[in-house]
Design a protein around this motif. Structure first.
Motif, PDB file in Angstrom:
ATOM      1  N   PHE A  97       0.834  -1.198   0.000  1.00  0.00           N
ATOM      2  CA  PHE A  97       0.000   0.000   0.000  1.00  0.00           C
ATOM      3  C   PHE A  97       0.867   1.246   0.000  1.00  0.00           C
ATOM      4  CE2 PHE A  97      -4.122  -1.761   0.651  1.00  0.00           C
ATOM      5  CZ  PHE A  97      -4.003  -2.840   1.508  1.00  0.00           C
ATOM      6  N   LYS A 116      -4.984  14.504   7.662  1.00  0.00           N
ATOM      7  CA  LYS A 116      -5.872  13.578   6.961  1.00  0.00           C
ATOM      8  C   LYS A 116      -5.047  12.666   6.062  1.00  0.00           C
ATOM      9  CE  LYS A 116     -10.705  14.205   6.023  1.00  0.00           C
ATOM     10  NZ  LYS A 116     -11.759  15.123   5.570  1.00  0.00           N
ATOM     11  N   SER A 117      -5.392  11.400   6.070  1.00  0.00           N
ATOM     12  CA  SER A 117      -4.592  10.389   5.398  1.00  0.00           C
ATOM     13  C   SER A 117      -5.456   9.575   4.454  1.00  0.00           C
ATOM     14  CB  SER A 117      -3.971   9.485   6.470  1.00  0.00           C
ATOM     15  OG  SER A 117      -3.300   8.394   5.895  1.00  0.00           O
ATOM     16  N   PHE A 155      -5.278   6.105   1.760  1.00  0.00           N
ATOM     17  CA  PHE A 155      -4.571   4.940   1.250  1.00  0.00           C
ATOM     18  C   PHE A 155      -5.021   4.625  -0.167  1.00  0.00           C
ATOM     19  CE2 PHE A 155      -2.270   2.294   4.431  1.00  0.00           C
ATOM     20  CZ  PHE A 155      -2.306   3.184   5.480  1.00  0.00           C
ATOM     21  N   GLY A 156      -4.112   4.065  -0.960  1.00  0.00           N
ATOM     22  CA  GLY A 156      -4.503   3.434  -2.206  1.00  0.00           C
ATOM     23  C   GLY A 156      -5.106   2.059  -1.925  1.00  0.00           C
ATOM     24  N   TYR A 187      -0.263  12.836  16.704  1.00  0.00           N
ATOM     25  CA  TYR A 187      -1.378  12.439  15.855  1.00  0.00           C
ATOM     26  C   TYR A 187      -1.725  10.964  16.093  1.00  0.00           C
ATOM     27  CZ  TYR A 187      -0.950  16.583  12.797  1.00  0.00           C
ATOM     28  OH  TYR A 187      -0.932  17.855  12.275  1.00  0.00           O
ATOM     29  N   TYR A 209      -4.829   7.914  14.684  1.00  0.00           N
ATOM     30  CA  TYR A 209      -5.785   7.627  13.606  1.00  0.00           C
ATOM     31  C   TYR A 209      -6.513   6.309  13.879  1.00  0.00           C
ATOM     32  CZ  TYR A 209      -2.366  10.558  11.070  1.00  0.00           C
ATOM     33  OH  TYR A 209      -1.507  11.554  10.673  1.00  0.00           O
ATOM     34  N   TYR A 263      -8.574   3.501  11.427  1.00  0.00           N
ATOM     35  CA  TYR A 263      -8.920   3.076  10.080  1.00  0.00           C
ATOM     36  C   TYR A 263      -9.745   1.795  10.163  1.00  0.00           C
ATOM     37  CZ  TYR A 263      -4.912   5.881   8.382  1.00  0.00           C
ATOM     38  OH  TYR A 263      -4.025   6.883   8.094  1.00  0.00           O
ATOM     39  N   LEU A 316      -7.073   0.746   3.411  1.00  0.00           N
ATOM     40  CA  LEU A 316      -7.571   1.260   4.672  1.00  0.00           C
ATOM     41  C   LEU A 316      -8.311   2.571   4.444  1.00  0.00           C
ATOM     42  CD1 LEU A 316      -5.144  -0.664   5.427  1.00  0.00           C
ATOM     43  CD2 LEU A 316      -4.956   0.700   7.505  1.00  0.00           C
ATOM     44  N   LEU A 344      -9.968   5.943   6.411  1.00  0.00           N
ATOM     45  CA  LEU A 344      -9.844   6.696   7.650  1.00  0.00           C
ATOM     46  C   LEU A 344     -11.214   6.968   8.256  1.00  0.00           C
ATOM     47  CD1 LEU A 344      -7.834   8.244   9.502  1.00  0.00           C
ATOM     48  CD2 LEU A 344      -8.240  10.250   8.050  1.00  0.00           C
ATOM     49  N   TYR A 397      -9.633  10.908  13.220  1.00  0.00           N
ATOM     50  CA  TYR A 397      -8.252  11.113  13.611  1.00  0.00           C
ATOM     51  C   TYR A 397      -8.176  12.223  14.652  1.00  0.00           C
ATOM     52  CZ  TYR A 397      -8.238  15.048  10.264  1.00  0.00           C
ATOM     53  OH  TYR A 397      -8.517  16.201   9.580  1.00  0.00           O
ATOM     54  N   VAL A 442      -5.359  15.291  16.170  1.00  0.00           N
ATOM     55  CA  VAL A 442      -4.065  15.975  16.013  1.00  0.00           C
ATOM     56  C   VAL A 442      -3.494  16.408  17.354  1.00  0.00           C
ATOM     57  CG1 VAL A 442      -4.599  16.678  13.661  1.00  0.00           C
ATOM     58  CG2 VAL A 442      -5.123  18.224  15.556  1.00  0.00           C
ATOM     59  N   LYS A 476     -13.255  14.238  11.809  1.00  0.00           N
ATOM     60  CA  LYS A 476     -13.828  13.172  10.997  1.00  0.00           C
ATOM     61  C   LYS A 476     -12.923  12.848   9.824  1.00  0.00           C
ATOM     62  CE  LYS A 476     -18.623  14.252  12.119  1.00  0.00           C
ATOM     63  NZ  LYS A 476     -19.946  14.648  11.580  1.00  0.00           N
ATOM     64  N   GLY A 477     -12.886  11.562   9.514  1.00  0.00           N
ATOM     65  CA  GLY A 477     -12.183  11.112   8.331  1.00  0.00           C
ATOM     66  C   GLY A 477     -13.144  10.846   7.194  1.00  0.00           C
ATOM     67  N   PHE A 523      -7.728  -0.773  12.411  1.00  0.00           N
ATOM     68  CA  PHE A 523      -6.336  -0.468  12.701  1.00  0.00           C
ATOM     69  C   PHE A 523      -6.230   0.927  13.299  1.00  0.00           C
ATOM     70  CE2 PHE A 523      -3.934  -3.896  10.880  1.00  0.00           C
ATOM     71  CZ  PHE A 523      -4.730  -4.400   9.866  1.00  0.00           C
TER      72      PHE A 523
END
Lengths: 110, 111
Positions: A86, A97-98, A100-101, B31, B33, B35, B43, B45, B48, B50, B57-58, B90
């Motif tokens: 990934f 903010k994250s 993923f592919g 931070y 998170y 998922y 995955l 989100l 999360y 900070v 919100k994700g 996760f």
């Protein structure tokens, strides 16, 4: 939000072969990581590489931030390299903010 | 140095039950998170944080609540579980926008 696309979705190799996995992203990013998810579900950090090139043994990665892509190279593949790879990005507009592919599933055959 | 730990590792719930998943990190990361990972997918989100006392919100926050009362802990709550929440969850932590480190995951089944 940002779009992250990985290719190819699936890859089957013979042991000893080399491969290149690609990650394209649609906007500027602060951070890019590559992970390996092993068959037991564990996520293993491979590279933290928002730009430039890094190498770790048989693996190396290059991120060209200005062209919005990253490449993961695996040389002399081994059966233990099997799993899902990934890439994940953290981008500018929303702190933390994250995204993923969907991953590349690699199968290395003996 | 345990890194990121998650409790529990497995859980089976009936529809409508509630539960809380605990994530703890000992790396003094700002931070954190949460998922979820569904079969054959990457995955996504959920929420999360900070910093201590903050949450955001994700991508898929509906049906979940979170709290970050202490810097080292991030809790994920399901108030009324639904079968669509069957997934592997996760948790991760990082320094500010830095490299994320993941926990081992919690496998949740809602029947």
């Amino acid at each position: 939000g940002i779009q992250v696309e990985q290719s190819p979705p699936d890859l089957i190799l013979q042991e000893g072969a080399n491969s290149t996995l690609r990650c394209n992203f649609s906007d500027s990013v602060n951070n890019l990581q590559w992970f390996h998810q092993n068959p037991w579900g564990q996520l293993i950090n491979l590279f933290y590489i928002p730009s430039g090139t890094k190498q770790n043994g048989r693996l190396s990665a290059t991120t060209v931030a200005t062209e919005r892509y990253s490449l993961l190279y695996i040389s002399s593949s081994q059966t233990t390299d099997s799993g899902v790879y990934f890439c994940a990005v953290i981008y500018n507009t929303n702190a933390g903010k994250s995204t993923f592919g969907d991953g590349t599933t690699l199968t290395v055959k003996p | 140095n345990a890194g990121v730990t998650q409790t529990p590792k497995f859980r089976v719930l009936k529809t409508g039950q509630s539960m809380t998943l605990l994530c703890a990190q000992d790396m003094n990361h700002e931070y954190m998170y949460w998922y979820r990972q569904d079969p054959g997918m990457g995955l996504r989100l959920i929420h999360y944080s900070v910093g201590e006392g903050t949450t955001a919100k994700g991508e898929v926050p509906d049906g979940y609540n979170v709290s970050r009362l202490k810097k080292q802990n991030f809790l994920l709550g399901l108030e009324s579980a639904a079968p669509s929440q069957t997934s592997v969850y996760f948790c991760a932590s990082s320094r500010t926008r830095g490299e994320q480190y993941f926990g081992p995951g919690t496998r949740l089944t809602v029947t």
